[in-house]
Design a protein around this motif. Structure first.
Motif, PDB file in Angstrom:
ATOM      1  N   TYR A 104       0.836  -1.209   0.000  1.00  0.00           N
ATOM      2  CA  TYR A 104       0.000   0.000   0.000  1.00  0.00           C
ATOM      3  C   TYR A 104       0.868   1.256   0.000  1.00  0.00           C
ATOM      4  O   TYR A 104       0.545   2.235  -0.671  1.00  0.00           O
ATOM      5  N   ILE A 105       1.981   1.224   0.724  1.00  0.00           N
ATOM      6  CA  ILE A 105       2.899   2.369   0.721  1.00  0.00           C
ATOM      7  C   ILE A 105       3.546   2.518  -0.653  1.00  0.00           C
ATOM      8  O   ILE A 105       3.704   3.636  -1.161  1.00  0.00           O
ATOM      9  N   ARG A 106       3.904   1.404  -1.280  1.00  0.00           N
ATOM     10  CA  ARG A 106       4.424   1.462  -2.648  1.00  0.00           C
ATOM     11  C   ARG A 106       3.385   2.090  -3.573  1.00  0.00           C
ATOM     12  O   ARG A 106       3.722   2.866  -4.471  1.00  0.00           O
ATOM     13  N   GLY A 107       2.114   1.755  -3.332  1.00  0.00           N
ATOM     14  CA  GLY A 107       1.047   2.372  -4.106  1.00  0.00           C
ATOM     15  C   GLY A 107       0.963   3.864  -3.861  1.00  0.00           C
ATOM     16  O   GLY A 107       0.665   4.643  -4.779  1.00  0.00           O
ATOM     17  N   CYS A 108       1.225   4.306  -2.623  1.00  0.00           N
ATOM     18  CA  CYS A 108       1.227   5.744  -2.319  1.00  0.00           C
ATOM     19  C   CYS A 108       2.312   6.462  -3.114  1.00  0.00           C
ATOM     20  O   CYS A 108       2.111   7.589  -3.586  1.00  0.00           O
ATOM     21  N   VAL A 109       3.477   5.826  -3.254  1.00  0.00           N
ATOM     22  CA  VAL A 109       4.568   6.427  -4.025  1.00  0.00           C
ATOM     23  C   VAL A 109       4.163   6.557  -5.490  1.00  0.00           C
ATOM     24  O   VAL A 109       4.283   7.624  -6.102  1.00  0.00           O
ATOM     25  N   LYS A 110       3.678   5.470  -6.069  1.00  0.00           N
ATOM     26  CA  LYS A 110       3.284   5.492  -7.469  1.00  0.00           C
ATOM     27  C   LYS A 110       2.130   6.475  -7.704  1.00  0.00           C
ATOM     28  O   LYS A 110       2.114   7.206  -8.707  1.00  0.00           O
ATOM     29  N   GLU A 111       1.178   6.495  -6.789  1.00  0.00           N
ATOM     30  CA  GLU A 111       0.033   7.378  -6.960  1.00  0.00           C
ATOM     31  C   GLU A 111       0.429   8.847  -6.792  1.00  0.00           C
ATOM     32  O   GLU A 111      -0.138   9.720  -7.458  1.00  0.00           O
ATOM     33  N   SER A 112       1.404   9.128  -5.945  1.00  0.00           N
ATOM     34  CA  SER A 112       1.894  10.503  -5.801  1.00  0.00           C
ATOM     35  C   SER A 112       2.503  10.991  -7.114  1.00  0.00           C
ATOM     36  O   SER A 112       2.305  12.138  -7.523  1.00  0.00           O
ATOM     37  N   LEU A 113       3.242  10.121  -7.779  1.00  0.00           N
ATOM     38  CA  LEU A 113       3.861  10.475  -9.057  1.00  0.00           C
ATOM     39  C   LEU A 113       2.821  10.589 -10.167  1.00  0.00           C
ATOM     40  O   LEU A 113       3.021  11.333 -11.133  1.00  0.00           O
ATOM     41  N   ARG A 114       1.713   9.857 -10.052  1.00  0.00           N
ATOM     42  CA  ARG A 114       0.647   9.951 -11.060  1.00  0.00           C
ATOM     43  C   ARG A 114      -0.287  11.111 -10.795  1.00  0.00           C
ATOM     44  O   ARG A 114      -0.616  11.889 -11.694  1.00  0.00           O
ATOM     45  N   TRP A 115      -0.735  11.259  -9.558  1.00  0.00           N
ATOM     46  CA  TRP A 115      -1.818  12.183  -9.223  1.00  0.00           C
ATOM     47  C   TRP A 115      -1.410  13.635  -9.436  1.00  0.00           C
ATOM     48  O   TRP A 115      -2.200  14.426  -9.940  1.00  0.00           O
ATOM     49  N   MET A 116      -0.186  13.983  -9.047  1.00  0.00           N
ATOM     50  CA  MET A 116       0.301  15.345  -9.261  1.00  0.00           C
ATOM     51  C   MET A 116       1.719  15.279  -9.817  1.00  0.00           C
ATOM     52  O   MET A 116       2.697  15.488  -9.100  1.00  0.00           O
ATOM     53  N   PRO A 117       1.845  14.979 -11.111  1.00  0.00           N
ATOM     54  CA  PRO A 117       3.180  14.826 -11.701  1.00  0.00           C
ATOM     55  C   PRO A 117       3.925  16.160 -11.729  1.00  0.00           C
ATOM     56  O   PRO A 117       3.372  17.189 -12.119  1.00  0.00           O
ATOM     57  N   THR A 118       5.173  16.144 -11.332  1.00  0.00           N
ATOM     58  CA  THR A 118       5.952  17.389 -11.346  1.00  0.00           C
ATOM     59  C   THR A 118       6.230  17.838 -12.784  1.00  0.00           C
ATOM     60  O   THR A 118       6.266  19.034 -13.058  1.00  0.00           O
ATOM     61  N   THR A 119       6.447  16.893 -13.682  1.00  0.00           N
ATOM     62  CA  THR A 119       6.624  17.226 -15.100  1.00  0.00           C
ATOM     63  C   THR A 119       5.261  17.082 -15.773  1.00  0.00           C
ATOM     64  O   THR A 119       4.993  16.107 -16.482  1.00  0.00           O
ATOM     65  N   ILE A 120       4.433  18.071 -15.565  1.00  0.00           N
ATOM     66  CA  ILE A 120       3.016  17.952 -15.903  1.00  0.00           C
ATOM     67  C   ILE A 120       2.769  17.846 -17.405  1.00  0.00           C
ATOM     68  O   ILE A 120       1.776  17.282 -17.855  1.00  0.00           O
ATOM     69  N   LEU A 121       3.699  18.374 -18.211  1.00  0.00           N
ATOM     70  CA  LEU A 121       3.611  18.243 -19.664  1.00  0.00           C
ATOM     71  C   LEU A 121       4.846  17.543 -20.226  1.00  0.00           C
ATOM     72  O   LEU A 121       5.288  17.814 -21.340  1.00  0.00           O
ATOM     73  N   GLY A 122       5.407  16.644 -19.403  1.00  0.00           N
ATOM     74  CA  GLY A 122       6.549  15.882 -19.891  1.00  0.00           C
ATOM     75  C   GLY A 122       7.836  16.671 -19.962  1.00  0.00           C
ATOM     76  O   GLY A 122       8.723  16.326 -20.752  1.00  0.00           O
ATOM     77  N   ALA A 123       7.966  17.731 -19.157  1.00  0.00           N
ATOM     78  CA  ALA A 123       9.169  18.574 -19.135  1.00  0.00           C
ATOM     79  C   ALA A 123       9.409  19.177 -20.522  1.00  0.00           C
ATOM     80  O   ALA A 123       8.557  19.899 -21.032  1.00  0.00           O
ATOM     81  N   GLY A 154      10.715   8.477   2.307  1.00  0.00           N
ATOM     82  CA  GLY A 154      10.057   9.674   2.808  1.00  0.00           C
ATOM     83  C   GLY A 154       8.591   9.443   3.119  1.00  0.00           C
ATOM     84  O   GLY A 154       8.104   9.789   4.207  1.00  0.00           O
ATOM     85  N   ILE A 155       7.866   8.851   2.198  1.00  0.00           N
ATOM     86  CA  ILE A 155       6.430   8.639   2.383  1.00  0.00           C
ATOM     87  C   ILE A 155       6.163   7.611   3.478  1.00  0.00           C
ATOM     88  O   ILE A 155       5.284   7.798   4.329  1.00  0.00           O
ATOM     89  N   ALA A 156       6.922   6.526   3.495  1.00  0.00           N
ATOM     90  CA  ALA A 156       6.707   5.489   4.506  1.00  0.00           C
ATOM     91  C   ALA A 156       6.916   6.042   5.910  1.00  0.00           C
ATOM     92  O   ALA A 156       6.110   5.787   6.823  1.00  0.00           O
ATOM     93  N   ARG A 157       7.960   6.809   6.103  1.00  0.00           N
ATOM     94  CA  ARG A 157       8.248   7.307   7.446  1.00  0.00           C
ATOM     95  C   ARG A 157       7.312   8.434   7.868  1.00  0.00           C
ATOM     96  O   ARG A 157       6.936   8.521   9.046  1.00  0.00           O
ATOM     97  N   LEU A 158       6.946   9.290   6.933  1.00  0.00           N
ATOM     98  CA  LEU A 158       5.982  10.339   7.271  1.00  0.00           C
ATOM     99  C   LEU A 158       4.656   9.727   7.717  1.00  0.00           C
ATOM    100  O   LEU A 158       4.044  10.168   8.705  1.00  0.00           O
TER     101      LEU A 158
END
Length: 560
Positions: free
Chosen positions: A366-385, A476-480
């Motif tokens: 589930y924590i691994r899913g949180c990491v993947k979902e964080s990268l999907r839900w609000m991508p930092t490279t929103i238009l592929g850089a 970071g996500i697991a410990r937070l």
């Protein structure tokens, strides 16, 4: 003698005809010569019939006038819904092909990467603001290929494991800092990401958020993003004829050159210090610069280029990790039920007596899913850089994609495709409950449906630091989640203040707009573990005063 009805025509008549027609032909020729350049100019911005479809164009500008100043990703999503997974934008004299499906990205950027790995000619961003040295924007060729190979060799999966001591220690400080000053969580997250990047790149830490070089990095990179994303930068990129306008008439040109001088000074400071220390044997701990020093002579890399190779890693590592973690914290306020489920898994697998460690990852799906979902839900490279570019004409789905065209990986639209991700606006880690692939393995999987997200790019331009980033995000996500509760603040009337995840910063990298959160330890025992671990880490690993590493990690070799 005349045959049939033919009647001889006198030479006098021919002379009269010639005297009338010749001036007419000459006049028509002159008119054509005068009108042809105008006709040619009016063709600029027009979409050829065999190109992918797109919004209506106007002469000269094409579609430039339709691109909004803010929230460009939403407009690109609307066009994808209207024109399909592959559409084109006419931007002055240039063409932009926008890929808005996982299949199109796989078919073109991955499978045909040999001709899809170039960059467009970015005048403000690369030529002026980067002196032609920024790897992210560098044109495809021998220099870029050499650097790509070198970076991948020095940031491979083995290297990412070698950096684990840095990740653990920097995380310990972040946890302690948030515990002590929870209202400054953004500062602490940004220091964590930057210090981890300076350690893995140069072998030195960033102990405090107030570090002068850390602050300078955010200033010069922030200025660079503004310069590279201005409307004027786009006009000069897509209408090269206007580049002859002098700097006094276009202040952005002068600003770009000035920022490059300032940025290069910062990058040379880091590189020169690291190189001198490595050659003198004063920096034995593993870092990317060690390998680059070894490779510098063999690959004819001068110090300016070396400083921009390491500077690019510094920018990318600091920004992506920090923005993703900030986006994750935003999600915890918007979707509090996610934290509750994560707490249950962490308490069951890890327990209450220690913080999670990297070795726990495969037992924390589930924590691994949180990491993947964080990268999907609000991508930092929103238009592929930065868009890719074609080195020759290609054909796809019956359309011609012209040589030199930019090719955009429309990350936001792919990540919000309801057929791929049901209820895409919802932060739901369980959509990855059966995904046991690493980000890298998902990126290179032959089936595009198996890819978890597209934040790290595609093809030969895929982010070489994804191994390091994924491990840093997991820790970071697991410990937070193990340590803290996250609650929404309340206003004077007792109403909860929930951040709006649709409000993001502008540019080719993005993060949520500033928001507040109430962060408290889940219990006093966890708070004590955070304090104890940080005090022990400082005592064992860091020099008093400088807060730099004193422990030798020479047994950890990068790239071997």
């Amino acid at each position: 003698m005349c045959v049939g009805d033919c009647t001889p025509v006198s030479s006098k008549v021919l002379e009269i005809i010639a005297s009338v027609m010749l001036p007419l032909f000459v006049s028509l020729a002159v008119v054509c010569l005068l009108l042809y350049p105008i006709w040619r100019i009016l063709q600029v911005g027009k979409r050829p019939a065999d190109f992918p479809p797109g919004p209506p164009t106007i002469p000269l500008l094409g579609n430039i006038h339709l691109i909004p100043r803010e929230n460009v990703h939403l407009q690109f999503q609307k066009w994808a819904q209207e024109f399909g997974p592959v559409y084109s934008l006419m931007l002055g004299s240039k063409t932009m092909v926008v890929l808005s499906s996982d299949q199109a990205v796989k078919d073109l950027l991955d499978k045909r990467s040999a001709i899809y790995s170039d960059r467009m000619d970015l005048y403000i961003g690369q030529t002026l603001a980067s002196g032609g040295l920024r790897i992210l924007m560098m044109r495809y060729g021998p220099t870029w290929r050499m650097i790509r190979k070198l970076v991948h060799n020095l940031l491979n999966i083995h290297a990412s494991k070698s950096f684990e001591p840095y990740q653990v220690l920097e995380n310990q400080q972040m946890m302690f800092d948030i515990l002590e000053e929870p209202t400054k969580f953004v500062e602490h997250v940004r220091r964590y990401a930057n210090s981890l990047t300076t350690a893995t790149t140069f072998g030195v830490r960033t102990p405090t958020y107030e570090d002068a070089h850390f602050q300078e990095l955010f200033k010069v990179f922030g200025e660079f993003v503004l310069l590279a994303q201005t409307g004027l930068a786009a006009v000069l990129d897509y209408m090269p004829a206007l580049r002859i306008i002098p700097s006094w008439a276009l202040p952005t040109k002068a600003q770009a050159i000035k920022n490059h001088v300032r940025e290069k000074s910062l990058y040379r400071y880091h590189w020169d210090a690291a190189k001198a220390a490595i050659l003198a044997g004063r920096r034995p701990n593993p870092c990317f610069s060690q390998g680059l020093v070894r490779e510098q002579v063999d690959n004819d890399i001068d110090d300016d280029l070396a400083s921009y190779i390491t500077g690019t890693l510094l920018e990318a590592g600091s920004d992506t990790t920090a923005n993703t973690l900030i986006g994750f914290l935003c999600a915890m306020l918007v979707f509090p039920e996610v934290a509750a489920k994560a707490h249950e898994e962490l308490d069951r697998v890890v327990g209450h007596d220690r913080m999670p460690v990297p070795q726990d990852e495969m037992n924390l799906q589930y924590i691994r899913g949180c990491v993947k979902e964080s990268l999907r839900w609000m991508p930092t490279t929103i238009l592929g850089a930065i868009p890719h570019a074609l080195t020759r004409d290609d054909f796809y789905m019956g359309f011609r994609l012209p040589k030199g065209a930019g090719v955009m990986n429309n990350v936001y639209t792919i990540h919000h495709d309801p057929r791929r991700y049901p209820n895409p606006d919802v932060f739901d880690p369980e959509r990855f409950k059966d995904d046991f692939l690493s980000t890298f393995d998902a990126a290179v999987h032959p089936d595009p449906a198996k890819r978890d997200h597209f934040t790290f790019g595609a093809g030969r331009r895929v982010c070489p630091g994804m191994h390091v980033a994924e491990r840093s995000l997991f820790l970071g996500i697991a410990r937070l989640l193990w340590a803290f509760d996250f609650r929404r603040p309340v206003d004077g009337d007792g109403n909860e203040i929930c951040p709006d995840p649709t409000k993001v910063t502008q540019g080719f990298v993005c993060a949520p707009l500033p928001f507040k959160a109430v962060i408290t330890p889940r219990d006093e025992k966890r708070a004590e573990i955070i304090r104890r671990d940080w005090e022990m880490a400082k005592k064992e690993n860091l020099e008093e005063g400088t807060m730099q590493w004193k422990t030798s990690l020479v047994d950890l070799k990068i790239g071997e």
